[in-house]
Design an enzyme around this catalytic site. Structure first.
Site: not given
Length: 178
Positions: A158, A171
């Site tokens: 990501s 995350y």
């Protein structure tokens, strides 16, 4: 001046990008990017296995894939569990005769909150889902990938692993680990 032959781009693309005869495992293939990856691999001829924690979603997707003529098998797996990861790889080995060409580590989860509000359980869940499972599945699938003589491992990362994005520090850390 010579004439240019018209090329049928669909047949050229299909022949250039054929995955006929290859096998793939995609974690978390019932939603989002994982679902799209399953369909694209199957569209190009790969035999695909995918997993999810949600049996109802798996069965719904499997039914849709069958209607499209895709060769996709499914199994329920919570990738946060080491024993379930082992069972998944055993299933894949059995389905694909001990060989695997492509492992797509796609599964991921997140809990968005300020860093100071995360609890140990949040850390454990996000790390085991996003990082530990990918690492362990890569280890477990190594013999199958090696046996195929053409193995590839893909990790879905990501942008939040590279730049500051307000999605949660844990995350972001897991996605930076790839």
């Amino acid at each position: 001046m010579g004439s240019h032959a018209e090329v049928d781009s669909s047949s050229t693309t299909e022949s250039r990008w054929s995955l006929e005869g290859t096998t793939a495992l995609v974690t978390g293939g019932t939603k989002g990017i994982g679902h799209a990856i399953v369909e694209e691999l199957a569209r190009f001829g790969a035999v695909v296995h995918t997993c999810s924690r949600n049996e109802a979603e798996l069965n719904e997707c499997k039914h849709e894939w069958e209607k499209k003529g895709f060769r996709v098998t499914v199994s329920v797996c919570d990738v946060t569990s080491p024993s379930e990861r082992q069972k998944l790889i055993t299933t894949v080995s059995s389905l694909f005769d001990g060989k695997l060409n492509i492992l797509i580590n796609n599964v991921g989860t997140n809990k968005m909150k300020p860093t100071t509000e995360y609890k140990a359980e949040d850390f454990s869940l996000i790390m085991s889902t996003n990082f530990e499972s990918a690492y362990h599945l890569s280890q477990l699938s190594h013999p199958l990938l090696k046996a195929s003589s053409a193995g590839s491992i893909v990790f879905l990362s990501s942008v939040s692993g590279v730049v500051s994005v307000n999605v949660g520090s844990i995350y972001s850390a897991t996605k930076a680990s790839y």
